[in-house]
Design a protein around this motif. Structure first.
Motif, mmCIF file in Angstrom:
data_model
loop_
_atom_site.group_PDB
_atom_site.id
_atom_site.type_symbol
_atom_site.label_atom_id
_atom_site.label_comp_id
_atom_site.label_asym_id
_atom_site.label_seq_id
_atom_site.Cartn_x
_atom_site.Cartn_y
_atom_site.Cartn_z
ATOM 1 N N ALA A 56 -0.365 4.964 -8.279
ATOM 2 C CA ALA A 56 -0.780 3.698 -8.887
ATOM 3 C C ALA A 56 -0.434 2.520 -7.969
ATOM 4 O O ALA A 56 -1.214 1.568 -7.851
ATOM 5 N N TYR A 57 0.725 2.590 -7.331
ATOM 6 C CA TYR A 57 1.123 1.511 -6.426
ATOM 7 C C TYR A 57 0.182 1.434 -5.220
ATOM 8 O O TYR A 57 -0.221 0.352 -4.806
ATOM 9 N N LEU A 58 -0.165 2.597 -4.668
ATOM 10 C CA LEU A 58 -1.026 2.600 -3.478
ATOM 11 C C LEU A 58 -2.477 2.252 -3.808
ATOM 12 O O LEU A 58 -3.219 1.820 -2.935
ATOM 13 N N ASN A 59 -2.907 2.425 -5.035
ATOM 14 C CA ASN A 59 -4.289 2.151 -5.416
ATOM 15 C C ASN A 59 -4.459 0.806 -6.109
ATOM 16 O O ASN A 59 -5.416 0.610 -6.855
ATOM 17 N N ARG A 60 -3.556 -0.115 -5.853
ATOM 18 C CA ARG A 60 -3.717 -1.457 -6.410
ATOM 19 C C ARG A 60 -4.974 -2.077 -5.819
ATOM 20 O O ARG A 60 -5.223 -1.978 -4.610
ATOM 21 N N PRO A 61 -5.801 -2.711 -6.642
ATOM 22 C CA PRO A 61 -7.045 -3.302 -6.112
ATOM 23 C C PRO A 61 -6.815 -4.330 -5.016
ATOM 24 O O PRO A 61 -7.567 -4.361 -4.027
ATOM 25 N N ASP A 62 -5.766 -5.166 -5.140
ATOM 26 C CA ASP A 62 -5.539 -6.167 -4.092
ATOM 27 C C ASP A 62 -5.147 -5.516 -2.773
ATOM 28 O O ASP A 62 -5.563 -5.950 -1.697
ATOM 29 N N ARG A 63 -4.381 -4.432 -2.814
ATOM 30 C CA ARG A 63 -3.998 -3.719 -1.595
ATOM 31 C C ARG A 63 -5.221 -3.060 -0.964
ATOM 32 O O ARG A 63 -5.425 -3.124 0.253
ATOM 33 N N ARG A 65 -8.340 -3.924 -1.349
ATOM 34 C CA ARG A 65 -9.228 -4.974 -0.841
ATOM 35 C C ARG A 65 -8.725 -5.487 0.506
ATOM 36 O O ARG A 65 -9.511 -5.679 1.443
ATOM 37 N N ALA A 66 -7.417 -5.656 0.636
ATOM 38 C CA ALA A 66 -6.849 -6.121 1.911
ATOM 39 C C ALA A 66 -7.066 -5.083 3.009
ATOM 40 O O ALA A 66 -7.406 -5.434 4.142
ATOM 41 N N LEU A 67 -6.886 -3.800 2.674
ATOM 42 C CA LEU A 67 -7.129 -2.753 3.678
ATOM 43 C C LEU A 67 -8.600 -2.692 4.080
ATOM 44 O O LEU A 67 -8.922 -2.495 5.258
ATOM 45 N N ALA A 68 -9.489 -2.849 3.109
ATOM 46 C CA ALA A 68 -10.920 -2.831 3.426
ATOM 47 C C ALA A 68 -11.289 -4.015 4.308
ATOM 48 O O ALA A 68 -12.063 -3.866 5.269
ATOM 49 N N ASN A 69 -10.744 -5.180 4.016
ATOM 50 C CA ASN A 69 -11.021 -6.359 4.848
ATOM 51 C C ASN A 69 -10.433 -6.200 6.243
ATOM 52 O O ASN A 69 -11.041 -6.605 7.233
ATOM 53 N N LEU A 70 -9.247 -5.612 6.338
ATOM 54 C CA LEU A 70 -8.593 -5.421 7.621
ATOM 55 C C LEU A 70 -9.372 -4.452 8.516
ATOM 56 O O LEU A 70 -9.480 -4.654 9.718
ATOM 57 N N ASN A 71 -9.935 -3.426 7.939
ATOM 58 C CA ASN A 71 -10.639 -2.393 8.702
ATOM 59 C C ASN A 71 -12.145 -2.473 8.528
ATOM 60 O O ASN A 71 -12.851 -1.473 8.684
ATOM 61 N N PHE A 72 -12.657 -3.649 8.205
ATOM 62 C CA PHE A 72 -14.074 -3.800 7.903
ATOM 63 C C PHE A 72 -14.961 -3.391 9.073
ATOM 64 O O PHE A 72 -15.896 -2.603 8.909
ATOM 65 N N GLU A 73 -14.674 -3.869 10.260
ATOM 66 C CA GLU A 73 -15.532 -3.573 11.415
ATOM 67 C C GLU A 73 -15.377 -2.130 11.866
ATOM 68 O O GLU A 73 -16.343 -1.475 12.254
ATOM 69 N N ARG A 74 -14.153 -1.637 11.856
ATOM 70 C CA ARG A 74 -13.907 -0.280 12.337
ATOM 71 C C ARG A 74 -14.547 0.757 11.409
ATOM 72 O O ARG A 74 -15.093 1.758 11.858
ATOM 73 N N LEU A 75 -14.500 0.526 10.112
ATOM 74 C CA LEU A 75 -15.072 1.472 9.150
ATOM 75 C C LEU A 75 -16.567 1.259 8.937
ATOM 76 O O LEU A 75 -17.231 2.067 8.320
ATOM 77 N N GLU A 76 -17.082 0.136 9.445
ATOM 78 C CA GLU A 76 -18.495 -0.241 9.299
ATOM 79 C C GLU A 76 -18.898 -0.249 7.830
ATOM 80 O O GLU A 76 -19.921 0.304 7.433
#
Length: 121
Positions: A56-63, A65-76
């Motif tokens: 539950a801690y690792l699947n927090r939506p804000d976390r 979202r931050a990971l998706a934004n951080l790796n946006f270009e690399r993950l395409e």
């Protein structure tokens, strides 16, 4: 004769005492094993609760979202758009073919006989 009866009775009592002694120790061993299993179950439940909390801690939506934004270009990744979702009529549901209904001859004969009885005045 009475002496033989006393000896046999004494042997039977000693035999039952040995049997009861063994059963007592076997029962104590099983009880100890059940207690050990209950302790293990408690530990596994505690570990599962910890893992659920971590999940539950690792699947927090804000976390996420931050990971998706951080790796946006690399993950395409692409932002979600309404065009990415299908309409309900485009979903292909599996079709099931029902087996043919077969009435046994004996049952069919009894049903026909019942209908004949009902149709008579």
């Amino acid at each position: 004769m009475r002496g033989l009866f006393y000896v046999l009775t004494a042997l039977a009592v000693m035999g039952l005492a040995v049997w009861a002694y063994r059963e007592n120790y076997a029962t104590q061993q099983v009880i100890a094993e059940v207690e050990r299993l209950n302790r293990d179950i408690g530990l596994w439940r505690e570990r599962r609760a910890i893992l659920n909390a971590e999940w539950a801690y690792l699947n927090r939506p804000d976390r996420l979202r931050a990971l998706a934004n951080l790796n946006f270009e690399r993950l395409e990744l692409l932002p979600l758009a309404p065009e990415q979702f299908a309409a309900i009529d485009q979903v292909a549901y599996p079709t099931f073919e029902l087996p043919e209904i077969v009435i046994p001859i004996e049952l069919l004969g009894s049903l026909l006989a019942d209908e004949d009885l009902e149709s008579q005045p």
